[in-house]
Design an enzyme around this catalytic site. Structure first.
Site, PDB file in Angstrom:
ATOM      1  N   ARG A   6       6.476   6.324   2.990  1.00 58.74           N
ATOM      2  CA  ARG A   6       6.967   4.985   3.375  1.00 58.74           C
ATOM      3  C   ARG A   6       8.156   5.111   4.325  1.00 58.74           C
ATOM      4  O   ARG A   6       8.301   4.341   5.266  1.00 58.74           O
ATOM      5  CB  ARG A   6       7.331   4.141   2.146  1.00 58.74           C
ATOM      6  CG  ARG A   6       8.394   4.769   1.277  1.00 58.74           C
ATOM      7  CD  ARG A   6       8.848   3.856   0.141  1.00 58.74           C
ATOM      8  NE  ARG A   6       9.696   4.601  -0.784  1.00 58.74           N
ATOM      9  CZ  ARG A   6      10.640   4.061  -1.539  1.00 58.74           C
ATOM     10  NH1 ARG A   6      10.861   2.770  -1.481  1.00 58.74           N
ATOM     11  NH2 ARG A   6      11.355   4.799  -2.355  1.00 58.74           N
ATOM     12  N   GLU A  54       2.087 -13.380  -0.485  1.00 60.07           N
ATOM     13  CA  GLU A  54       1.329 -12.381   0.280  1.00 60.07           C
ATOM     14  C   GLU A  54       0.120 -12.965   0.995  1.00 60.07           C
ATOM     15  O   GLU A  54      -0.209 -12.554   2.106  1.00 60.07           O
ATOM     16  CB  GLU A  54       0.888 -11.224  -0.636  1.00 60.07           C
ATOM     17  CG  GLU A  54       2.029 -10.369  -1.173  1.00 60.07           C
ATOM     18  CD  GLU A  54       2.756 -11.004  -2.352  1.00 60.07           C
ATOM     19  OE1 GLU A  54       2.255 -12.020  -2.881  1.00 60.07           O
ATOM     20  OE2 GLU A  54       3.818 -10.492  -2.737  1.00 60.07           O
ATOM     21  N   PHE A  79      -0.119  -5.481  -4.487  1.00 61.51           N
ATOM     22  CA  PHE A  79       0.087  -6.908  -4.214  1.00 61.51           C
ATOM     23  C   PHE A  79      -0.688  -7.343  -2.971  1.00 61.51           C
ATOM     24  O   PHE A  79      -1.250  -8.435  -2.911  1.00 61.51           O
ATOM     25  CB  PHE A  79       1.575  -7.220  -4.032  1.00 61.51           C
ATOM     26  CG  PHE A  79       2.430  -6.804  -5.198  1.00 61.51           C
ATOM     27  CD1 PHE A  79       1.938  -6.864  -6.498  1.00 61.51           C
ATOM     28  CD2 PHE A  79       3.716  -6.329  -5.009  1.00 61.51           C
ATOM     29  CE1 PHE A  79       2.716  -6.474  -7.576  1.00 61.51           C
ATOM     30  CE2 PHE A  79       4.505  -5.941  -6.084  1.00 61.51           C
ATOM     31  CZ  PHE A  79       4.007  -6.005  -7.367  1.00 61.51           C
ATOM     32  N   ASP A 112       8.030   2.126 -13.157  1.00 63.94           N
ATOM     33  CA  ASP A 112       7.711   0.700 -13.059  1.00 63.94           C
ATOM     34  C   ASP A 112       6.387   0.333 -13.730  1.00 63.94           C
ATOM     35  O   ASP A 112       6.160  -0.818 -14.096  1.00 63.94           O
ATOM     36  CB  ASP A 112       7.670   0.248 -11.591  1.00 63.94           C
ATOM     37  CG  ASP A 112       9.017  -0.283 -11.123  1.00 63.94           C
ATOM     38  OD1 ASP A 112       9.852  -0.624 -11.989  1.00 63.94           O
ATOM     39  OD2 ASP A 112       9.231  -0.371  -9.908  1.00 63.94           O
ATOM     40  N   GLN A 116       2.768  -2.439 -10.890  1.00 61.31           N
ATOM     41  CA  GLN A 116       3.325  -2.184  -9.556  1.00 61.31           C
ATOM     42  C   GLN A 116       2.578  -1.061  -8.813  1.00 61.31           C
ATOM     43  O   GLN A 116       2.930  -0.713  -7.693  1.00 61.31           O
ATOM     44  CB  GLN A 116       4.810  -1.782  -9.657  1.00 61.31           C
ATOM     45  CG  GLN A 116       5.609  -2.619 -10.636  1.00 61.31           C
ATOM     46  CD  GLN A 116       5.709  -4.063 -10.222  1.00 61.31           C
ATOM     47  OE1 GLN A 116       6.238  -4.375  -9.166  1.00 61.31           O
ATOM     48  NE2 GLN A 116       5.178  -4.973 -11.040  1.00 61.31           N
TER      49      GLN A 116
END
Lengths: 314, 268
Positions: A6, A54, A79, A112, A116
């Site tokens: 990322r 989203e 998501f 998490d 997630q």
């Protein structure tokens, strides 16, 4: 330098933004996590904060593409791909030239937990006609793929990225061949092919080194493109091995293992296939190392699985 | 610019095309096509400039759009007969890949408005003067994504986005006011930061005026996106289809179609 993919994405797209004014970024309240904030600081007029919405972000990105922009839209993979119907109709059916960037792939996010974790995102995106599905194994490969997605790819694409740092694996000086399998580690007289994608590749390399110390020779290849999947290269190398093992931080239903199974189904004869990854179950909280081990695709679990198979088959 | 009287005559003709097209296809959505044809005609024939875009978010009403496009010479009249048939550009719901003038691919409710917003945002970044128009349904307004865009378009100050709500109070399972009420709809959108106009949806003078007002608001430096609530009648123009929920999504038989066409031609 070893980085989370990322992070490598955030830096790469901010660099490419200078040369390509048509690049715009949309994020849904996760820009600090997806690393789109690097671009946002540099190009505030080309960054759109869409809030926690989203589906609206996906449709808006499609519209921006129809107005001549090249939108990258960022969120956690789960998501983003969770808004499946909007991706399916507004973006893919409509052939919007957009790049969906799903970070926080797999069990690798750790504590998490399941809600997630992108665990089915590759399967979902692969099912869409014409969709490109890409997953780099390290920071260098991320840069190369992002550049490819800006300069060459046409139509919708999904880019899957990790939260966690991944070690550098991309061969020094190697020219990038988009959508082709890549050899990472060659050994003589190999018994097994360890084929990884994303975070799975470094686990495969770790497993191969441990196996080598125990006198078992293997090769490691990586797949950065899950769609289109390079069946041709796989067909040409698979006969050299007694066993093919796929390693992915993703469900084995519809991911890399399935790509290989689909490719093998076209052959009269092929080696057995062992699909390591999340075995059609839910993710959970824990450290990434604990989770990779518990779910059977850490380097040492790869070793156990390969040995179990080779012993059993002898 | 067509006068209201000319538009009344044109939409009479387009209503017969809608009926004929759906009858030939053997399936389709007459109710919602007939409720929005007057709005679409004013928009395409009078209001829209060459580089403006239109998105039909309530994609099932696409026969009305095909009829208008044909009237404008963008589709051959003959081609209307291919609606919903194999290899046709005229898919049952809009497909922008086969027919680029459609602007977006829609048919899954609630999505087209976000796409329209994206185009408007793109125009704004590039400082283009063009507008984006989008037709949504009242049943469609039950989708959460509509309200995501209702929230976001004012943030981006998209005064170049003009949305028309085809408020015909009908959906597959019954009246919108029974299935899942959306009223008070003007209050809702106003409170989200939109400039809202409320008009009778088959009164050509009022429709023309509403689009003129919307254009003026934009040209006078307005910052709000615009919503025109058009109070329409589902199945408008065919007495036995008007406000009849059963005519939402079925094709008339040839005989019933003939009666419908006769009635349209006689009354308008």
């Amino acid at each position: 330098m070893a980085k989370a993919t990322r992070q490598a994405f955030g830096e790469a797209i901010a660099r490419l933004g200078e040369k390509y004014p048509e690049i715009v970024i949309l994020d849904a309240d996760l820009s600090k996590s997806t690393k789109s904030d690097i671009f946002a600081k540099k190009f505030p007029d080309r960054f759109f904060e869409m809030g926690i919405a989203e589906a609206n972000m996906i449709g808006t990105a499609a519209g921006l593409a129809f107005a001549g922009k090249l939108p990258f839209l960022c969120s956690f993979g789960c998501f983003l791909t969770g808004r499946y119907d909007t991706i399916r109709i507004s973006a893919v059916y409509a052939q919007a030239n957009i790049r969906l960037v799903g970070t926080h792939a797999g069990l690798g996010i750790g504590e998490d937990g399941h809600s997630q974790m992108g665990l089915e995102d590759v399967s979902l995106m692969r099912a869409l006609p014409t969709m490109g599905v890409f997953q780099p194994m390290d920071s260098k490969e991320t840069e190369l793929i992002v550049k490819f997605l800006v300069e060459e790819w046409k139509g919708p694409a999904y880019l899957r990225l990790t939260r966690q740092t991944l070690p550098d694996l991309y061969p020094e000086g190697k020219v990038f061949e988009p959508c082709k399998l890549l050899s990472i580690l060659e050994n003589k007289n190999p018994k097994a092919l360890l084929l990884g994608t994303g975070a799975g590749v470094s686990e495969a390399v770790g497993g191969a080194e441990m196996l080598s110390k125990q006198g078992i020779s293997t090769c490691v290849w990586s797949a950065h493109a899950l769609k289109p999947f390079d069946e041709k290269s796989l067909h040409s190398i698979c006969h050299l091995f007694e066993l093919v093992v796929t390693i992915e931080d993703h469900t084995v239903v519809g991911g890399l293992g399935t790509c290989v199974a689909e490719a093998f189904a076209k052959l009269n004869k092929h080696p057995p296939l062992l699909k390591l990854g999340v075995q059609d179950t839910f993710g959970e909280s824990g450290t990434p190392a604990e989770l990779f081990s518990k779910h059977g695709f850490s380097a040492s679990e790869i070793v156990k699985n390969v040995k179990r198979f080779l012993n059993g088959s002898v | 610019m067509y006068t209201p009287q000319e538009l009344r005559n044109i939409t009479k003709e387009l209503r017969t095309w809608i009926i004929e097209m759906i009858t030939e296809a053997g399936s389709g959505h007459p109710g919602g096509s007939l409720s929005c044809i007057d709005i679409l005609s004013v928009l395409w024939l009078n209001e829209m400039k060459e580089k403006d875009r239109f998105i039909l978010s309530k994609g099932h009403a696409v026969p009305a759009l095909y009829a208008v496009l044909s009237k404008m010479g963008l589709l051959a009249k003959e081609e209307l007969k291919t609606l919903r048939k194999i290899n046709s550009r005229l898919q049952g719901h809009p497909d922008r890949v086969r027919l680029p003038v459609l602007g977006a691919s829609t048919g899954s409710m609630g999505q087209g408005l976000s796409v329209a917003q994206g185009i408007a945002l793109g125009f704004k970044i590039d400082k283009k003067p063009d507008s984006v128009f989008c037709l949504i349904g009242d049943g469609e307004s039950q989708e959460g994504q509509i309200w995501e865009t209702a929230l976001s378009a004012p943030k981006f100050k998209l005064s170049n986005l003009c949305v028309i709500l085809d408020n015909n109070n009908g959906q597959i399972d019954g009246y919108v006011s029974d299935v899942m009420p959306i009223e008070p709809i003007t209050d809702k959108w106003r409170s989200f930061g939109w400039h809202v106009l409320d008009i009778p949806g088959h009164d050509f003078e009022k429709i023309i005026k509403a689009f003129q007002d919307a254009r003026q608001l934009k040209e006078n430096g307005g910052t709000k996106p615009i919503l025109i609530v058009a109070r329409t009648i589902k199945g408008k123009g065919v007495s036995f289809m008007e406000n009849q929920i059963d005519w939402h999504g079925i094709a008339p038989t040839k005989e019933v179609a003939r009666k419908a066409v006769e009635e349209i031609e006689k009354n308008g």
